[in-house]
Design a protein around this motif. Structure first.
Motif, PDB file in Angstrom:
ATOM      1  N   ARG A  81      12.199 -76.641 -68.680  1.00 20.40           N
ATOM      2  CA  ARG A  81      12.561 -76.954 -69.995  1.00 20.40           C
ATOM      3  C   ARG A  81      11.308 -76.953 -70.827  1.00 20.40           C
ATOM      4  O   ARG A  81      10.975 -76.818 -71.934  1.00 20.40           O
ATOM      5  N   HIS A  82      10.293 -77.712 -70.014  1.00 24.48           N
ATOM      6  CA  HIS A  82       8.976 -77.812 -70.746  1.00 24.48           C
ATOM      7  C   HIS A  82       8.147 -76.387 -71.183  1.00 24.48           C
ATOM      8  O   HIS A  82       7.642 -76.290 -72.016  1.00 24.48           O
ATOM      9  N   ASN A  83       8.146 -75.752 -69.906  1.00 23.44           N
ATOM     10  CA  ASN A  83       7.773 -74.197 -70.448  1.00 23.44           C
ATOM     11  C   ASN A  83       8.371 -73.510 -71.169  1.00 23.44           C
ATOM     12  O   ASN A  83       7.861 -72.842 -72.025  1.00 23.44           O
ATOM     13  N   GLU A  84       9.673 -73.625 -71.532  1.00 19.71           N
ATOM     14  CA  GLU A  84      10.699 -73.073 -72.553  1.00 19.71           C
ATOM     15  C   GLU A  84      10.100 -73.560 -73.779  1.00 19.71           C
ATOM     16  O   GLU A  84      10.148 -72.901 -74.950  1.00 19.71           O
TER      17      GLU A  84
ATOM     18  N   LYS B 115       7.159 -75.006 -74.614  1.00 18.36           N
ATOM     19  CA  LYS B 115       5.975 -74.736 -74.868  1.00 18.36           C
ATOM     20  C   LYS B 115       6.020 -73.277 -75.183  1.00 18.36           C
ATOM     21  O   LYS B 115       5.500 -72.692 -76.271  1.00 18.36           O
ATOM     22  N   ARG B 116       6.743 -72.105 -74.736  1.00 15.12           N
ATOM     23  CA  ARG B 116       6.955 -70.734 -75.120  1.00 15.12           C
ATOM     24  C   ARG B 116       7.355 -70.581 -76.637  1.00 15.12           C
ATOM     25  O   ARG B 116       6.777 -69.784 -77.367  1.00 15.12           O
ATOM     26  N   LYS B 117       8.408 -71.767 -76.891  1.00 12.59           N
ATOM     27  CA  LYS B 117       8.890 -71.310 -78.263  1.00 12.59           C
ATOM     28  C   LYS B 117       7.755 -71.803 -79.262  1.00 12.59           C
ATOM     29  O   LYS B 117       8.094 -71.332 -80.448  1.00 12.59           O
ATOM     30  N   LEU B 118       7.197 -72.978 -78.978  1.00 14.16           N
ATOM     31  CA  LEU B 118       6.146 -73.335 -79.760  1.00 14.16           C
ATOM     32  C   LEU B 118       4.905 -72.280 -80.271  1.00 14.16           C
ATOM     33  O   LEU B 118       4.454 -71.910 -81.292  1.00 14.16           O
ATOM     34  N   ASN B 119       4.756 -71.508 -78.960  1.00 12.42           N
ATOM     35  CA  ASN B 119       3.660 -70.391 -78.958  1.00 12.42           C
ATOM     36  C   ASN B 119       4.014 -69.274 -79.836  1.00 12.42           C
ATOM     37  O   ASN B 119       3.510 -68.842 -80.707  1.00 12.42           O
ATOM     38  N   ASP B 120       5.453 -68.751 -79.834  1.00 10.03           N
ATOM     39  CA  ASP B 120       6.143 -67.952 -80.690  1.00 10.03           C
ATOM     40  C   ASP B 120       6.032 -68.044 -81.961  1.00 10.03           C
ATOM     41  O   ASP B 120       5.819 -67.362 -82.839  1.00 10.03           O
ATOM     42  N   SER B 121       6.392 -69.538 -82.422  1.00 11.12           N
ATOM     43  CA  SER B 121       6.672 -69.934 -83.729  1.00 11.12           C
ATOM     44  C   SER B 121       5.205 -69.965 -84.433  1.00 11.12           C
ATOM     45  O   SER B 121       4.963 -69.723 -85.546  1.00 11.12           O
ATOM     46  N   ALA B 122       4.183 -70.342 -83.652  1.00 10.27           N
ATOM     47  CA  ALA B 122       2.497 -70.429 -84.177  1.00 10.27           C
ATOM     48  C   ALA B 122       2.323 -68.929 -84.509  1.00 10.27           C
ATOM     49  O   ALA B 122       1.591 -68.591 -85.302  1.00 10.27           O
ATOM     50  N   GLU B 123       2.597 -68.017 -83.708  1.00 12.44           N
ATOM     51  CA  GLU B 123       2.117 -66.556 -83.831  1.00 12.44           C
ATOM     52  C   GLU B 123       2.914 -66.155 -84.958  1.00 12.44           C
ATOM     53  O   GLU B 123       2.287 -65.351 -85.835  1.00 12.44           O
ATOM     54  N   LYS B 124       4.145 -66.319 -85.297  1.00 16.24           N
ATOM     55  CA  LYS B 124       4.845 -66.071 -86.471  1.00 16.24           C
ATOM     56  C   LYS B 124       4.159 -66.498 -87.899  1.00 16.24           C
ATOM     57  O   LYS B 124       4.095 -65.936 -88.965  1.00 16.24           O
TER      58      LYS B 124
END
Length: 587
Positions: free
Chosen positions: A559-562, A564-573
């Protein structure tokens, strides 16, 4: 004579023209005569060839490779041309590593290999004395060393066992699991039953070995009915004046050290006799409760068996896989003081592969035979892999885990069994779980069981280990039971699953219970074996377990990795529009 006088290199040149000529050699390579055992003479087949078969092993390709003969008859006969593994009873061979019974010839060790070192000091003086420098103490030291060597116990040469036994003894696992499927099933009726049916011959004593922690799952019902029928027929023939060899049937309940010490021996024996009678053993000669690990009751069993067998009787140890037959025979040999070969013991079903005649245990000409474990497909442990069997295996004294639950709640034993409380004539019911402490439990509402099956089976609830194993074990089925009790102080009814454990129900009234497990697993309702329950009740949710903790850590990490991945995706957007603006401004 010519072949014997020539060296191997000259013999190869002599036979090379023969090997180039067209030949069809269909005789199988002899696999049952290992070269390390010189006591068995090599036999040839003069009708087929005058040259031993092994000479063609490197020179002529057989037209058809034949499989090695596989049998579970072991060394029942006194004279046999096969070499039997002294650990499991399988026929040994050294030509095919992928076949059962393969062994490797041990290398020859020097006489000084691992020689015991004399650690006694030569003298108590802090410095080397003058007398020692002059060599005056050499004779004294040599005499002392000679005495120490004479007093040491002679080394007992370890018997050569098959690779499977070696792996089980030293590593606790089977060397090659794929070889297990090549062995034929052990046919008790053909190997032992036909000998018991004989109206003449040596007196037979059948030791039915049953696991106390899984009585109904390990009880050999087919053997009990067969032996009881033979006893009735031969007894009737003997009374009519005919020849009738009446076998004796002795029930041996092993591993009683796994049951709580608070259990009354009288209550246990009464319960065992009742269950055995319901299982088909109506002609029991005696019942013994033993613990081969702690030597409880072994001496009384030996005295009884020796008296029943007589000086020339045959004793057969029969039981389900992993019921403890080999461990019991090793304890009998130790109790009797005989030089018995140590049989292979392991918490793995099906350790013994063939009939094994155990020498030097009983007095006179009486013989003791260890038989392969009977396969009981109704035991859930037979469907599990090695890692899952370790979780189910009970190796320590059982401890109760008790819940007080109401209608609409369920209790899981790992991912193997579930109990639903559907209807009650009273407010609540006591449910005590008796199973391996390594298996995690869970108590919750019945309406959430679908979520448990999808999200937690194979993870927090093990065994099975892994999500894919749930479907491999079979279909999840429900059975309904109507039970009743007359006391709140003790458990009156057990609902047991073969090869796993049982729920002990305590109530003063009636209840309708639903029990879920995999298709084909025996679920039995019986009188309560262990009446006591735990004074400290378990709470809702998962029990404290290393399996649950490990699964929770893995789930939290996922869940932590998921996240973290969502936060990275939102930052890229968020960063993408600013990059476009800069580019457009530059243009």
């Amino acid at each position: 004579m010519l072949i014997r006088s020539l060296s191997p290199s000259k013999l190869k040149k002599l036979l090379l023209p023969l090997s180039l000529s067209p030949c069809t050699h269909t005789a199988p390579i002899p696999n049952s005569l290992p070269p390390i055992l010189d006591r068995i003479p090599y036999t040839q087949n003069p009708a087929k060839t005058l040259i031993p078969h092994f000479l063609f092993r490197n020179f002529c390709t057989p037209s058809k490779i034949q499989s090695l003969p596989l049998s579970r008859d072991g060394n029942f006969e006194e004279v046999t041309s096969n070499v039997i593994c002294p650990g499991c009873g399988v026929t040994m061979q050294d030509s095919a590593p992928k076949q059962p019974g393969h062994f490797i010839k041990p290398s020859i060790k020097s006489p000084n290999y691992r020689e015991r070192i004399n650690k006694n000091p030569i003298a108590d003086e802090p410095e080397i004395s003058v007398s020692l420098k002059r060599g005056l103490l050499n004779e004294v030291v040599e005499c002392e060393n000679q005495e120490n060597l004479e007093n040491t116990v002679e080394k007992i040469e370890k018997p050569v066992v098959c690779a499977r036994c070696h792996s089980l003894r030293h590593y606790g696992k089977v060397k090659d699991p794929s070889v297990e499927n090549l062995l034929p099933d052990f046919d008790f009726d053909h190997t032992v039953g036909r000998r018991l049916m004989s109206s003449s011959g040596a007196r037979a004593v059948v030791l039915m070995v049953v696991d106390a922690s899984d009585f109904d799952g390990s009880f050999p019902r087919k053997v009990a009915r067969l032996v009881s029928r033979i006893i009735e027929e031969n007894s009737r023939a003997w009374k009519e004046g005919k020849s009738g060899n009446v076998p004796r049937m002795v029930l041996v309940v092993t591993k009683i050290d796994l049951l709580p010490s608070s259990l009354s021996p009288t209550r246990l024996e009464h319960w065992v006799r009742t269950r055995a009678r319901e299982g088909g053993a109506v002609k029991l000669t005696s019942v013994h409760m033993v613990s081969a690990v702690r030597d409880w009751g072994v001496k009384n069993l030996v005295d009884d068996v020796v008296g029943l067998a007589g000086p020339r009787g045959h004793i057969w140890a029969v039981g389900a896989q992993n019921a403890g037959k080999s461990t019991l025979i090793n304890a009998i040999g130790k109790c009797f003081g005989g030089k018995v070969t140590h049989l292979t013991e392991a918490p793995v079903p099906g350790t013994t592969l063939g009939i094994l005649r155990v020498e030097g245990v009983l007095p006179g000409n009486a013989k003791l035979f260890d038989t392969p474990g009977l396969l009981h497909p109704h035991q859930i442990s037979t469907r599990l892999n090695r890692d899952e069997q370790k979780l189910v295996h009970i190796s320590k004294e059982l401890r109760p885990r008790t819940y007080r639950i109401k209608v609409g709640h369920s209790v899981h034993i790992g991912g193997l069994m579930r109990l639903d409380v559907e209807e009650l004539s009273v407010d609540s019911v006591y449910v005590t779980v008796w199973a391996s402490p390594l298996i995690p439990l869970h108590m919750g509402r019945t309406e959430n069981v679908s979520t448990m099956l999808e999200e937690h089976f194979g993870r927090q609830l093990q065994p099975p280990i892994g999500e894919g194993r749930v479907e491999e074990l079979g279909k999840w089925l429900k059975r309904e039971f109507h039970v009743s009790g007359n006391s709140w102080d003790s458990s009156s009814v057990d609902i047991a699953a073969s090869g796993l454990g049982w729920f002990a129900i305590g109530l003063k009234g009636e209840a309708k219970l639903g029990v879920w497990t995999y298709d084909g697993v025996d679920v039995i309702v019986r009188n309560g074996l262990l009446p006591n329950r735990s004074y400290n009740f378990e709470v809702a949710g998962f029990t404290v377990s290393e399996i649950v903790s490990k699964a929770d850590r893995s789930s939290n990490k996922q869940r932590h990795n998921e996240k973290k991945r969502k936060l990275n995706d939102s930052a890229e957007k968020i960063a993408e529009p600013s990059t476009i603006d800069v580019a457009s401004t530059t243009c």
